[in-house]
Design an enzyme around this catalytic site. Structure first.
Site, PDB file in Angstrom:
ATOM      1  N   GLU A   1       3.184  11.887  42.274  1.00  0.00           N
ATOM      2  CA  GLU A   1       3.068  11.995  43.734  1.00  0.00           C
ATOM      3  C   GLU A   1       4.425  12.200  44.408  1.00  0.00           C
ATOM      4  O   GLU A   1       4.515  12.868  45.435  1.00  0.00           O
ATOM      5  CB  GLU A   1       2.386  10.742  44.310  1.00  0.00           C
ATOM      6  CG  GLU A   1       0.916  10.622  43.973  1.00  0.00           C
ATOM      7  CD  GLU A   1       0.647   9.863  42.683  1.00  0.00           C
ATOM      8  OE1 GLU A   1      -0.530   9.581  42.393  1.00  0.00           O
ATOM      9  OE2 GLU A   1       1.635   9.536  41.963  1.00  0.00           O
TER      10      GLU A   1
ATOM     11  N   LYS B   1     -12.076   5.395  52.599  1.00  0.00           N
ATOM     12  CA  LYS B   1     -12.947   6.272  51.811  1.00  0.00           C
ATOM     13  C   LYS B   1     -14.265   6.529  52.528  1.00  0.00           C
ATOM     14  O   LYS B   1     -14.787   7.656  52.489  1.00  0.00           O
ATOM     15  CB  LYS B   1     -13.199   5.664  50.423  1.00  0.00           C
ATOM     16  CG  LYS B   1     -13.977   6.629  49.518  1.00  0.00           C
ATOM     17  CD  LYS B   1     -13.982   6.217  48.068  1.00  0.00           C
ATOM     18  CE  LYS B   1     -14.683   7.295  47.225  1.00  0.00           C
ATOM     19  NZ  LYS B   1     -14.686   6.961  45.782  1.00  0.00           N
TER      20      LYS B   1
ATOM     21  N   PHE C   1      -9.166  -3.319  44.557  1.00  0.00           N
ATOM     22  CA  PHE C   1      -8.518  -2.493  43.537  1.00  0.00           C
ATOM     23  C   PHE C   1      -7.839  -1.286  44.173  1.00  0.00           C
ATOM     24  O   PHE C   1      -8.446  -0.560  44.951  1.00  0.00           O
ATOM     25  CB  PHE C   1      -9.561  -2.020  42.511  1.00  0.00           C
ATOM     26  CG  PHE C   1      -8.998  -1.102  41.459  1.00  0.00           C
ATOM     27  CD1 PHE C   1      -8.085  -1.574  40.521  1.00  0.00           C
ATOM     28  CD2 PHE C   1      -9.366   0.229  41.406  1.00  0.00           C
ATOM     29  CE1 PHE C   1      -7.547  -0.730  39.556  1.00  0.00           C
ATOM     30  CE2 PHE C   1      -8.842   1.079  40.446  1.00  0.00           C
ATOM     31  CZ  PHE C   1      -7.931   0.597  39.512  1.00  0.00           C
TER      32      PHE C   1
ATOM     33  N   MET D   1      29.152  11.182  40.157  1.00  0.00           N
ATOM     34  CA  MET D   1      29.751  10.705  41.402  1.00  0.00           C
ATOM     35  C   MET D   1      30.058   9.212  41.320  1.00  0.00           C
ATOM     36  O   MET D   1      31.099   8.749  41.809  1.00  0.00           O
ATOM     37  CB  MET D   1      28.840  11.004  42.593  1.00  0.00           C
ATOM     38  CG  MET D   1      29.475  10.691  43.937  1.00  0.00           C
ATOM     39  SD  MET D   1      30.961  11.681  44.279  1.00  0.00           S
ATOM     40  CE  MET D   1      30.210  13.148  44.989  1.00  0.00           C
TER      41      MET D   1
END
Length: 568
Positions: free
Chosen positions: A59, A171, A121, A475
């Site tokens: 994601e 949902k 869940f 760096m």
């Protein structure tokens, strides 16, 4: 899908979401499915001829791809994720977009309304988590509210100072039906309400009175599409122009008045020029700490004129003498006619002299990061979209590639997100298929999200991933060398990982480069290949980025390698 006549339809919430995306002209979304968002993915299946979904490997990659798409086009990027860990995996990408004022809409779906607040869940309060890193966010529990919220989300993301908006949807709201009436999106007008004649005249007076003006440009000039007006303004004021990392390409890096980047790894001549100027005209920049160094010693001899769309940025970090609040393009459109042609020949010549005395330079022996960037510039003729990760390679890409157009450097400036560039490069290439897109990475950053190579190979996205591989966190090691007595704690990456084999295993072509003469031909072949290519370029672990301003020091305390050697 049940049509009830005309443009009024009875749709599920999921279908309303997709119809709203169509309304907004969205043609591509990036995401990863899961249980809570299944209804939306089911709707996307029905609309697959109208909206392309790109399945990323993670994601976070989806959020960075949406960000890259947005930066390359100026349009709103869209990413999707399911509840719980799917949503939280977007957080770094959302924060990256927030810090750099990039318009994205992140759509997440949550557990059903009856399960909210019960530690269900894969339940997480994603609106609570992202509240500090979004321009606005919503939770939608009723399908009847979806169209209104989706339209507001896009309007907020695009208007004023752009930024990310998150829409979290339960949902059941995606499953239930509601009436949908198609609408034409609002036209987002430039923010001009606070532009006053008095502020414009005060600015014009300061400019007329200045003898040593300097213009400092940030990402706001790119967001406002103000490049043409900025060029006219700079030539009319006849002032040297420096930029922030985010402002690169707003003013042509090939122009005679261009003085390079300002700040911690800016050019000596930009830093010394700002320290010596008598008027600093700041266009669309928020004055980050990497720019000003020590705020109390920043531009001490100058009056500061700040032009910005966000009033919260005025006097936040640097106190101004005058300001104009509004869309940068509109401000410059109104300010330019108030100015006669200025002449600052002596001042411009002084900056030119500083350029000659303190040029950017690097070790010409062996393969180095700056050489690789110069070769990328030569091979692409300066006409490519360059993405970067974060670190030494990012600064070299800022210093040694000349950006002549806006939206051609895509990089994480404010958050400094390692792992940003590969996803952003995919989003940029999908948005601009006609452009050569190259992501410049360090080996430490490459490890963060190299799984997205699998996405690039799955869709055969022809990007070039240039890994400047020094086998250390470059760096951080540089700071450890200069300020921590050479104590290299947790920065050595010299292990058995073979990036060429990894890239080939993920479906990409890969080439290892160890010599200067190999760089140009490898780049030309990679660009011509027509698929994703990884170039693993081996450089020395102790190559450094110069010039440099120590953290918290005044910008005129900038030093380079010559200075360092003199003080040994």
């Amino acid at each position: 899908m049940i049509h009830t006549g005309g443009n009024t339809m009875q749709l599920t919430g999921a279908e309303i979401i997709v119809e709203c995306l169509k309304e907004q002209g969205v043609d591509t979304v990036f995401g990863y499915p899961g249980g809570a968002i299944l209804n939306v993915y089911d709707a996307l299946y029905e609309y697959k001829d109208e909206i392309t979904h790109v399945l990323t490997s993670h994601e976070q990659g989806a959020s960075h791809a949406a960000d890259g798409y947005a930066r390359a086009t100026g349009k709103v990027g869209v990413c999707l994720a399911t509840s719980g860990p799917g949503a939280t995996n977007l957080v770094t990408g959302i924060a990256t977009a927030y810090m750099d004022s990039v318009p994205i809409v992140a759509i997440t779906c949550n557990v059903g309304t009856s399960l909210l607040g019960k530690d269900s869940f894969q339940e997480v309060d994603i609106t609570g988590i992202t509240m500090p890193i979004t321009k606005h966010n919503f939770i939608v529990k009723d399908a009847r509210d979806l169209a209104k919220v989706m339209r507001r989300a896009f309007r907020i993301a695009k208007s004023g100072r752009p930024g990310p908006v998150l829409v979290d949807i339960t949902k059941d709201a995606t499953a239930n039906q509601a009436e949908y009436i198609e609408e034409v999106p609002d036209v987002i007008l430039p923010d001009t309400a606070c532009i006053t004649d008095a502020d414009l005249e005060q600015a014009a007076t300061l400019i007329r009175e200045a003898e040593k003006p300097m213009i400092f440009v940030g990402g706001g000039a790119i967001a406002a599409d103000a490049s043409a007006e900025l060029l006219e303004f700079a030539e009319k004021v006849h002032a040297p122009v420096c930029d922030s990392l985010m402002g690169k390409g707003a003013f042509p890096g090939t122009h005679a008045l261009y003085a390079g980047m300002l700040g911690m790894h800016g050019t000596k001549y930009a830093n010394l020029g700002v320290a010596d100027c008598d008027l600093l005209i700041t266009v669309g920049s928020r004055f980050s700490d990497r720019v000003f160094g020590n705020a109390s010693k920043f531009a001490q001899h100058a009056k500061v004129l700040q032009i910005d769309v966000d009033p919260a940025e005025i006097n936040k970090n640097i106190i101004t003498s005058a300001s104009i609040i509004g869309d940068v393009k509109e401000v410059l459109k109104r300010l330019n006619p108030l100015l006669d042609q200025q002449n600052h020949d002596a001042w411009v010549a002084h900056i030119e002299d500083l350029k000659e005395r303190f040029p950017l330079k690097y070790n010409q022996e062996g393969l180095t990061g700056p050489y690789i960037i110069e070769e990328i510039y030569r091979v692409t003729k300066g006409d490519a979209i360059i993405c970067t990760e974060v670190g030494q390679h990012q600064m070299w890409a800022a210093q040694y590639y000349k950006y002549s157009k806006p939206r051609t450097l895509l990089t994480s400036g404010g958050l400094g997100t390692m792992g940003y560039g590969l996803g952003a490069a995919m989003g940029a290439k999908i948005a601009k298929p006609e452009k050569t897109v190259i992501n410049v990475a360090g080996d430490g950053c490459f490890r963060m999200n190299l799984n997205e190579l699998a996405t690039a190979s799955r869709y055969n996205i022809p990007i070039v991933e240039v890994v400047i591989n020094n086998h250390v966190l470059g760096m951080v090691r540089q700071w450890q060398t200069l300020f921590y007595g050479g104590r290299y704690s947790a920065t050595v990456l010299d292990d058995k990982v073979d990036f060429v084999k990894v890239a080939e295993g993920l479906g990409c072509k890969a080439v290892r480069i160890t010599k200067k003469e190999e760089v140009g031909p490898a780049l030309e072949e990679a660009i011509a290949y027509g698929g994703p290519v990884v170039l693993d370029c081996q450089i020395d672990q102790d190559d450094k980025v110069f010039p440099m301003v120590p953290a918290g020091a005044a910008i005129d305390e900038v030093f380079d390698e010559d200075d360092l050697n003199k003080n040994k």
